[in-house]
Design a protein around this motif. Structure first.
Motif, PDB file in Angstrom:
ATOM      1  N   ILE A  85       0.477  -1.452   0.025  1.00  0.00           N
ATOM      2  CA  ILE A  85      -0.092   0.396   0.041  1.00  0.00           C
ATOM      3  C   ILE A  85       0.536   1.569   0.552  1.00  0.00           C
ATOM      4  O   ILE A  85       1.681   1.125   0.582  1.00  0.00           O
ATOM      5  N   PRO A  86       0.752   2.070  -0.642  1.00  0.00           N
ATOM      6  CA  PRO A  86       1.537   3.875  -0.572  1.00  0.00           C
ATOM      7  C   PRO A  86       1.211   4.116   0.220  1.00  0.00           C
ATOM      8  O   PRO A  86       0.079   4.553   0.596  1.00  0.00           O
ATOM      9  N   ALA A  87       2.672   4.985   0.935  1.00  0.00           N
ATOM     10  CA  ALA A  87       2.573   5.629   1.864  1.00  0.00           C
ATOM     11  C   ALA A  87       1.108   6.998   1.618  1.00  0.00           C
ATOM     12  O   ALA A  87       0.729   7.458   2.900  1.00  0.00           O
ATOM     13  N   ARG A  88       1.132   6.878   0.324  1.00  0.00           N
ATOM     14  CA  ARG A  88       0.267   8.492   0.197  1.00  0.00           C
ATOM     15  C   ARG A  88      -1.480   7.608   0.626  1.00  0.00           C
ATOM     16  O   ARG A  88      -1.993   8.844   0.275  1.00  0.00           O
ATOM     17  N   ASP A  89      -1.817   7.281   0.622  1.00  0.00           N
ATOM     18  CA  ASP A  89      -2.878   6.301   0.778  1.00  0.00           C
ATOM     19  C   ASP A  89      -3.505   6.846   1.780  1.00  0.00           C
ATOM     20  O   ASP A  89      -4.390   5.702   2.801  1.00  0.00           O
ATOM     21  N   VAL A  90      -1.872   5.966   3.629  1.00  0.00           N
ATOM     22  CA  VAL A  90      -2.219   5.534   5.003  1.00  0.00           C
ATOM     23  C   VAL A  90      -2.875   7.124   5.677  1.00  0.00           C
ATOM     24  O   VAL A  90      -2.221   8.195   5.705  1.00  0.00           O
ATOM     25  N   ILE A  91      -3.800   6.833   6.114  1.00  0.00           N
ATOM     26  CA  ILE A  91      -4.003   7.741   7.360  1.00  0.00           C
ATOM     27  C   ILE A  91      -3.698   7.203   8.794  1.00  0.00           C
ATOM     28  O   ILE A  91      -3.607   5.822   9.258  1.00  0.00           O
ATOM     29  N   VAL A  92      -2.988   8.306   9.459  1.00  0.00           N
ATOM     30  CA  VAL A  92      -2.371   7.943  10.419  1.00  0.00           C
ATOM     31  C   VAL A  92      -3.133   8.486  11.936  1.00  0.00           C
ATOM     32  O   VAL A  92      -3.104  10.169  11.559  1.00  0.00           O
ATOM     33  N   GLY A  93      -3.295   7.770  12.717  1.00  0.00           N
ATOM     34  CA  GLY A  93      -3.777   7.841  13.928  1.00  0.00           C
ATOM     35  C   GLY A  93      -3.218   7.377  14.874  1.00  0.00           C
ATOM     36  O   GLY A  93      -2.127   7.784  14.864  1.00  0.00           O
ATOM     37  N   GLY A  94      -3.723   7.651  16.198  1.00  0.00           N
ATOM     38  CA  GLY A  94      -2.913   6.475  17.588  1.00  0.00           C
ATOM     39  C   GLY A  94      -2.667   8.507  18.630  1.00  0.00           C
ATOM     40  O   GLY A  94      -2.181   8.542  17.925  1.00  0.00           O
ATOM     41  N   VAL A  95      -2.616   7.798  19.773  1.00  0.00           N
ATOM     42  CA  VAL A  95      -2.498   8.722  20.441  1.00  0.00           C
ATOM     43  C   VAL A  95      -0.703   8.929  20.895  1.00  0.00           C
ATOM     44  O   VAL A  95       0.232   9.692  21.300  1.00  0.00           O
ATOM     45  N   ALA A  96       0.082   7.810  20.204  1.00  0.00           N
ATOM     46  CA  ALA A  96       1.523   8.025  20.921  1.00  0.00           C
ATOM     47  C   ALA A  96       2.583   7.649  19.127  1.00  0.00           C
ATOM     48  O   ALA A  96       3.704   7.047  19.772  1.00  0.00           O
ATOM     49  N   LYS A  97       1.979   8.687  18.587  1.00  0.00           N
ATOM     50  CA  LYS A  97       2.967   8.866  17.617  1.00  0.00           C
ATOM     51  C   LYS A  97       4.290   9.869  18.205  1.00  0.00           C
ATOM     52  O   LYS A  97       3.979  10.763  18.600  1.00  0.00           O
ATOM     53  N   SER A  98       5.260   9.035  17.864  1.00  0.00           N
ATOM     54  CA  SER A  98       6.441  10.288  18.444  1.00  0.00           C
ATOM     55  C   SER A  98       6.897  11.087  17.745  1.00  0.00           C
ATOM     56  O   SER A  98       6.471  11.131  16.332  1.00  0.00           O
ATOM     57  N   SER A  99       7.763  12.010  17.814  1.00  0.00           N
ATOM     58  CA  SER A  99       8.426  13.100  17.123  1.00  0.00           C
ATOM     59  C   SER A  99       9.067  12.322  16.060  1.00  0.00           C
ATOM     60  O   SER A  99       8.985  13.103  15.105  1.00  0.00           O
ATOM     61  N   ALA A 100       9.723  11.576  16.502  1.00  0.00           N
ATOM     62  CA  ALA A 100      10.836  10.629  15.500  1.00  0.00           C
ATOM     63  C   ALA A 100       9.789  10.158  14.222  1.00  0.00           C
ATOM     64  O   ALA A 100       9.637   9.924  12.961  1.00  0.00           O
ATOM     65  N   PHE A 101       8.558   9.271  14.484  1.00  0.00           N
ATOM     66  CA  PHE A 101       7.622   9.474  13.586  1.00  0.00           C
ATOM     67  C   PHE A 101       6.608  10.162  12.516  1.00  0.00           C
ATOM     68  O   PHE A 101       6.451  10.365  11.871  1.00  0.00           O
ATOM     69  N   LEU A 102       6.240  11.600  13.447  1.00  0.00           N
ATOM     70  CA  LEU A 102       5.982  12.380  12.958  1.00  0.00           C
ATOM     71  C   LEU A 102       6.819  12.928  11.691  1.00  0.00           C
ATOM     72  O   LEU A 102       6.475  13.417  11.057  1.00  0.00           O
ATOM     73  N   GLU A 103       8.118  13.367  12.080  1.00  0.00           N
ATOM     74  CA  GLU A 103       9.157  13.236  11.192  1.00  0.00           C
ATOM     75  C   GLU A 103       8.989  12.802   9.818  1.00  0.00           C
ATOM     76  O   GLU A 103       8.855  12.688   8.242  1.00  0.00           O
TER      77      GLU A 103
END
Length: 184
Positions: A85-103
């Protein structure tokens, strides 16, 4: 193998089938997507939550049929990518997103990120412009109970209505694009 023959197959091979064993019917899944699309308003974006069933092939099937994957962790995001699945198709939720993951999401892209708190939005805005940008939704906890689900009051799951509306009225989103509200 047709879905109708699956019970016979399982019965025959039950001692050799690794568990858990999932058997899906492509025609049934397709019919379910068609039924869902028929009752949604035109322009709606159906989502498939990997939290419900983190099978990459199922997520890919739904994505190929118009239901984008919604993930709640970096691990589920990686499952989507591994499943083609292309990254551009994914919606990302969750309350534990690290700064590294956001970047990482800014660099690799995604359809949108759901922001659950003012602190999380601050961490997103603090990323360097060179990291790239993302579209994001502000997750709103409307503070009401529906059926047996009561997400009212203070919660890690989203912003209060007043806080979210103030953020929208006074936008300071840096290079990131505010795409709308996600009501929990």
């Amino acid at each position: 193998m047709s879905f109708e023959k699956a019970p016979v197959w399982v019965s025959r091979w039950r001692d050799r089938i690794p568990t858990p064993c999932y058997v899906y019917s492509e025609p049934e899944l397709t019919a379910a997507i068609v039924r869902l699309a028929s009752v949604l308003p035109v322009g709606s974006l159906p989502l498939y939550s990997l939290k419900a069933n983190p099978q990459p092939r199922i997520a890919r099937f739904f994505n190929d049929h118009g239901a984008r994957p919604e993930v709640a962790s970096e691990g589920e995001f990686d499952l989507c990518l591994a499943g083609g699945i292309p990254a551009r198709d994914v919606i990302v939720g969750g309350v534990a997103k690290s700064s590294a993951f956001l970047e990482r999401l800014c660099r690799e892209g995604c359809f949108a990120v759901t922001i659950d708190s003012a602190g999380e939005l601050s961490r997103l805005r603090a990323l360097p412009a060179s990291a790239g940008s993302v579209r994001f939704l502000l997750r709103v906890n409307p503070g009401i109970a529906i059926g047996g689900l009561d997400m009212g009051g203070d919660s890690q799951f989203g912003l209060g209505v007043d806080e979210a509306m103030e953020m929208v009225r006074q936008p300071r989103f840096g290079q990131h694009e505010f795409a709308g509200l996600h009501f929990y």
